[in-house]
Design a protein around this motif. Structure first.
Motif, short mmCIF file in Angstrom:
data_model
loop_
_atom_site.label_atom_id
_atom_site.label_comp_id
_atom_site.label_asym_id
_atom_site.label_seq_id
_atom_site.Cartn_x
_atom_site.Cartn_y
_atom_site.Cartn_z
N ALA B 405 0.72 -1.08 -0.05
CA ALA B 405 -0.09 -0.05 0.12
C ALA B 405 1.07 1.09 -0.18
O ALA B 405 1.99 1.10 0.01
CB ALA B 405 -0.94 -0.18 1.08
N ALA B 406 0.21 2.40 -0.08
CA ALA B 406 1.09 3.73 -0.27
C ALA B 406 1.45 4.11 0.98
O ALA B 406 0.98 4.10 1.80
CB ALA B 406 0.12 4.63 -0.91
N GLY B 407 2.92 4.69 0.65
CA GLY B 407 3.51 5.50 1.88
C GLY B 407 4.89 5.89 1.21
O GLY B 407 5.38 5.36 0.43
N CYS B 408 5.72 6.61 2.40
CA CYS B 408 7.07 6.77 2.17
C CYS B 408 7.94 5.55 2.15
O CYS B 408 8.74 5.62 1.68
CB CYS B 408 7.39 7.79 3.19
N SER B 409 7.33 4.60 3.10
CA SER B 409 7.98 3.16 3.14
C SER B 409 9.49 3.19 3.29
O SER B 409 9.87 4.06 4.08
CB SER B 409 7.59 2.71 1.95
N MET B 410 10.27 2.63 2.42
CA MET B 410 11.61 2.34 2.90
C MET B 410 12.50 3.68 2.48
O MET B 410 13.89 3.59 2.41
CB MET B 410 12.13 1.04 2.15
N CYS B 411 11.93 4.62 2.08
CA CYS B 411 12.69 5.97 1.85
C CYS B 411 13.48 6.36 3.05
O CYS B 411 14.46 6.93 2.94
CB CYS B 411 11.75 7.06 1.09
N LEU B 412 12.71 6.31 4.11
CA LEU B 412 13.32 6.72 5.36
C LEU B 412 13.04 5.97 6.28
O LEU B 412 12.10 5.23 6.57
CB LEU B 412 12.93 8.08 5.63
N GLY B 413 13.87 5.79 7.44
CA GLY B 413 13.59 4.54 8.61
C GLY B 413 12.67 5.29 9.47
O GLY B 413 12.99 5.19 10.72
N MET B 414 11.38 5.51 9.23
CA MET B 414 10.46 5.90 10.10
C MET B 414 9.41 5.01 10.23
O MET B 414 8.41 5.33 11.04
CB MET B 414 10.04 7.06 9.44
N ASN B 415 9.05 3.88 9.51
CA ASN B 415 7.97 3.09 9.41
C ASN B 415 8.45 1.70 9.47
O ASN B 415 9.61 1.55 9.41
CB ASN B 415 6.99 3.33 8.33
N PRO B 416 7.64 0.59 9.49
CA PRO B 416 8.02 -0.76 9.62
C PRO B 416 9.10 -1.15 8.48
O PRO B 416 9.80 -1.98 8.55
CB PRO B 416 7.07 -1.64 9.66
N ASP B 417 8.93 -0.56 7.31
CA ASP B 417 9.86 -0.79 6.19
C ASP B 417 11.14 -0.43 6.69
O ASP B 417 11.62 0.98 5.83
CB ASP B 417 9.08 -0.42 4.75
N GLN B 418 12.06 -1.29 6.95
CA GLN B 418 13.64 -0.67 7.01
C GLN B 418 14.66 -1.62 6.71
O GLN B 418 14.27 -2.98 6.50
CB GLN B 418 13.67 -0.28 8.32
N LEU B 419 15.76 -1.16 6.29
CA LEU B 419 16.94 -2.49 6.21
C LEU B 419 17.40 -2.66 7.56
O LEU B 419 17.22 -1.80 8.54
CB LEU B 419 18.16 -1.53 5.28
N LYS B 420 17.96 -3.77 7.55
CA LYS B 420 18.62 -4.29 8.80
C LYS B 420 20.01 -3.79 8.65
O LYS B 420 20.53 -3.70 7.79
CB LYS B 420 18.42 -6.03 9.08
N PRO B 421 20.81 -3.85 10.01
CA PRO B 421 22.04 -3.37 9.75
C PRO B 421 22.74 -4.22 9.22
O PRO B 421 22.70 -5.52 9.11
CB PRO B 421 22.58 -3.57 11.32
N GLY B 422 23.57 -3.53 8.10
CA GLY B 422 24.57 -4.25 7.28
C GLY B 422 23.84 -4.68 5.92
O GLY B 422 24.54 -5.03 5.06
N GLU B 423 22.46 -4.49 5.81
CA GLU B 423 21.64 -4.95 4.67
C GLU B 423 22.16 -3.84 3.70
O GLU B 423 22.18 -2.62 3.98
CB GLU B 423 20.36 -5.04 4.98
N ARG B 424 22.08 -4.13 2.35
CA ARG B 424 22.30 -3.24 1.20
C ARG B 424 21.26 -3.18 0.18
O ARG B 424 20.69 -4.28 -0.07
CB ARG B 424 23.53 -3.89 0.56
N SER B 425 20.90 -2.05 -0.19
CA SER B 425 19.70 -1.78 -1.07
C SER B 425 20.35 -1.21 -2.29
O SER B 425 21.04 -0.42 -2.27
CB SER B 425 18.50 -1.13 -0.55
N ALA B 426 19.49 -1.78 -3.40
CA ALA B 426 19.25 -0.67 -4.67
C ALA B 426 18.02 0.11 -4.50
O ALA B 426 16.90 -0.66 -4.28
CB ALA B 426 19.17 -1.54 -5.92
N SER B 427 17.90 1.21 -4.48
CA SER B 427 16.94 1.94 -4.07
C SER B 427 16.30 3.21 -5.06
O SER B 427 17.26 3.91 -5.36
CB SER B 427 16.90 2.63 -2.68
N THR B 428 15.12 3.34 -5.33
CA THR B 428 14.80 4.41 -6.23
C THR B 428 14.62 5.51 -5.43
O THR B 428 14.00 6.46 -6.05
CB THR B 428 13.57 4.06 -7.10
N SER B 429 14.77 5.58 -4.27
CA SER B 429 14.44 6.87 -3.47
C SER B 429 15.63 7.92 -3.81
O SER B 429 16.21 7.98 -4.67
CB SER B 429 14.34 6.44 -1.86
N ASN B 430 15.58 8.70 -2.81
CA ASN B 430 16.60 9.89 -3.12
C ASN B 430 17.71 10.23 -2.03
O ASN B 430 18.73 11.02 -2.44
CB ASN B 430 15.71 11.44 -2.97
#
Lengths: 197, 466
Positions: B405-430
């Protein structure tokens, strides 16, 4: 806002550039709805590291932060300013500040003193050679002093005046309420509204 | 002497010229509000006994804190829940329209403004969020503000501001297939640096910009702030008008004709002079990715992780050393060899329908690589619905991605969608800042095309690698 004229306090050398507002206070600390208590989030990721400057004894009680260029980039969160002030900082010195951060600081009474990078390097050396050395920032004279070293800094004149006087922006603007109403009367009819009036 | 687009919009909103060092007082046409940067502003109003001057020029949504699964349930994190509930109470008390979680129009604040047709050429738009620069894609002057300024706009519908300097970003030529607006803006930031735009409003111009869709233009203007500029703008044209026509809040009938007449004047005059100009050739661009911890630390995907020793500037060298240590990268590693755990497609930068279409096109017929998690998060519930009508959700879920569903999600670590320590992402965010997507998380900023190809291969890739 408290008027600010001159402040003397322990200088803290932060040898980092591009200290963005996610470093100053990570998003997870922004969930509070109050205006105080943000000091625990200040530099949260770095404070877990024993060698971080604010974990060193004389710097723990610092109130003048001396940082690398491009301080305060990124998110518009004013919480970054609140966190610095809640911790006890009154002044940040850097050779370049991000625009939104600088604006937010000016609204809250945190002085952003812009010096040359050469001056910042000089301050870093002085503060590292003598941890706990004090820095005096004089807003009316626009000077920074540490030991025998004195230099000037830049801050825009309007913000400086507001800080010296401790003036609230909203009250200043509301003196011009007539002009705002007159402007509103001239807005084109096609401009959108979010709710019917 | 003629005026730039930015100067025209500024001048049309001056309520009162400042005298001497005093700033101008600027009228604000649209104020967007979300739950994170507003509670202390509403509190300030209450303390001073002030009202919201123009609730009818204000709109609120819930985006930063909201979970993107189980949205029919109460928010599990009590602190996030309190912040969202505080916004609801404030909107009710002050008479502000709110699109809460679960509402058809809910979404990221910078996605819903344009989608509703509330963002229009020549307007001034503000929000307590730095990515407000997004709305500049319509030829609006749009910029992020802090909470004190949010309170100021709520109380007065104005802001005291000194004019910005102007910078032209001239992008000539034509983008090659597989190269996108995201690659343009990442290249601009790498070129001028994260501080290069400080004090400026950027105007993106030239053949390559004129050829872009509104979605792509929003991606570019969105990341103006990553170049240090508070605002980025693009002159409105037929593409802009076509996008706006028929949207819920777009002018209608005679008003539409009058608006068009005014909007067509919103161009930088031929004899106007910018305070600075930057040139970029779109023909030479290839997919771009970041390797470091600020958005200026980016390179073409075909390159290798740089060696800090090669940076002449000491500050940059030190920054590169710290970035590589944080990112756990070795100098000389081909960027294409970097393995990721997570792919995030979404955000106010790349969470629009066109971004989802582009990524789905790459993913169709492929599977997300073993050990890789891909999150697809539409920028708004409308975008989600549109994507489902086109069957894009099926493409994503059949490939093994999560459809959210819609939201800021994993762009910033403020909601449940987050990377764990050491995890690496390719992200379309900013933002690839340290810990931005979760404490200890490592972020590579990429376009939706690179995100999709990376999901399939498990290492940073472009569609041509498939």
């Amino acid at each position: 806002m408290e008027p600010f004229s001159k402040h003397t306090g322990v200088g803290v050398p932060l040898r980092r550039s591009n200290v963005d507002t996610d470093q100053i206070i990570p998003a997870v600390y922004l969930k509070r709805v109050t205006r105080t208590g943000f000091e625990d989030g200040l530099f949260a990721a770095w404070r877990g590291d024993e060698s971080f400057v604010l974990n060193q004894e004389p710097f723990r009680n610092g109130s003048v932060l001396v940082a690398g260029p491009d301080f305060g980039t990124g998110s518009s969160r004013e919480h970054a300013v609140w966190a610095l002030m809640d911790y006890g900082f009154r002044v940040v010195i850097s050779s370049r500040f991000a625009d939104i951060f600088r604006g937010n600081a000016g609204k809250q009474g945190l002085v952003t003193a812009q010096c040359t990078q050469a001056d910042v390097e000089q301050l870093w050396k002085l503060l590292e050679n003598e941890p706990g050395a004090e820095v005096t920032v004089d807003l009316s004279e626009k000077t920074v002093q540490c030991k025998d070293f004195v230099t000037t800094f830049d801050i825009d004149d309007y913000t400086r005046w507001r800080l010296l006087e401790g003036l609230d922006d909203i009250a200043l603007t509301l003196r011009h309420e007539d002009a705002i109403s007159a402007f509103e009367a001239t807005r084109p009819s096609y401009k959108p509204v979010t709710i019917a009036r | 002497m003629g005026k730039t687009l930015a100067e025209k919009v500024w001048d049309a909103h001056v309520v009162r010229r400042g005298e001497g060092a005093e700033p101008d007082l600027l009228y604000i046409d649209l104020h967007l509000v979300h739950e994170v940067t507003s509670p202390q502003a509403f509190d300030g109003l209450r303390l001073a006994g002030r009202k919201v001057r123009r609730p009818d020029l204000t709109i609120a949504t819930e985006d930063h804190n909201v979970p993107t699964t189980g949205i029919d349930l109460p928010i599990a994190d009590p602190v996030s829940r309190t912040q969202v509930e505080t916004l609801r109470k404030n909107c009710q008390e002050f008479g502000i329209r709110l699109h809460p979680m679960g509402d058809d129009e809910q979404g990221i604040v910078h996605v819903i403004g344009p989608q509703l047709g509330l963002t229009q050429p020549g307007m001034t738009v503000v929000c307590g969020d730095s990515h407000t620069s997004t709305h500049g894609a319509f030829g609006a002057m749009a910029f992020g503000i802090g909470t004190s300024e949010v309170e100021h706009v709520l109380a007065t519908q104005t802001l005291p501001l000194r004019p910005f300097k102007t910078m032209a970003i001239n992008v000539s030529g034509k983008l090659r297939p597989g190269v996108t607006a995201k690659d343009i803006i990442l290249a601009v930031i790498a070129k001028i640096g994260t501080g290069g735009g400080q004090g400026y409003v950027l105007e993106y111009r030239g053949e390559a910009i004129e050829a872009l869709s509104m979605e792509a233009r929003m991606t570019i203007c969105n990341m103006s702030i990553e170049a240090g500029a508070r605002a980025g703008m693009i002159a409105p044209d037929a593409t802009t008008f076509e996008y706006l026509k028929g949207r819920p809040h777009a002018p209608q009938g005679a008003d539409w004709d009058k608006a068009l007449e005014d909007w067509r004047q919103l161009r930088t005059d031929d004899d106007a002079v910018f305070d600075a100009e930057v040139e970029l050739n779109a023909d030479e661009l290839t997919p771009f990715v970041t390797w470091g911890t600020n958005p200026g630390q980016g390179l073409p995907l075909s390159e290798r992780v740089p060696n800090p020793a090669d940076f002449a500037d000491e500050t940059e060298r030190l920054a590169a050393e710290k970035a590589l240590a944080y990112m756990d990268l070795e100098p000389g590693t081909p960027l294409r060899d970097i393995k990721v755990d997570t792919v995030f497609l979404g955000s106010c930068t790349n969470g629009r329908i066109e971004d989802l279409r582009a990524a789905a096109d790459v993913l169709a017929g492929h599977k997300v690589a073993d050990g890789v998690r891909m999150l697809v998060v539409p920028g708004s519930m409308r975008v989600r619905k549109a994507a489902e009508e086109e069957g894009l959700d099926k493409v994503f879920t059949e490939a093994g991605a999560e459809w959210r569903a819609a939201g800021c999600s994993m762009c910033l670590g403020m909601n449940p969608d987050q990377l764990k320590p050491g995890e690496r992402s390719a992200s379309t965010s900013n933002r690839n800042f340290e810990g931005r997507q979760g404490k200890g998380g490592r972020t590579h900023l990429v376009s939706p095309l690179v995100a999709a190809a990376t999901a399939v291969r498990g290492t940073l890739s472009s569609p041509e690698d498939l």
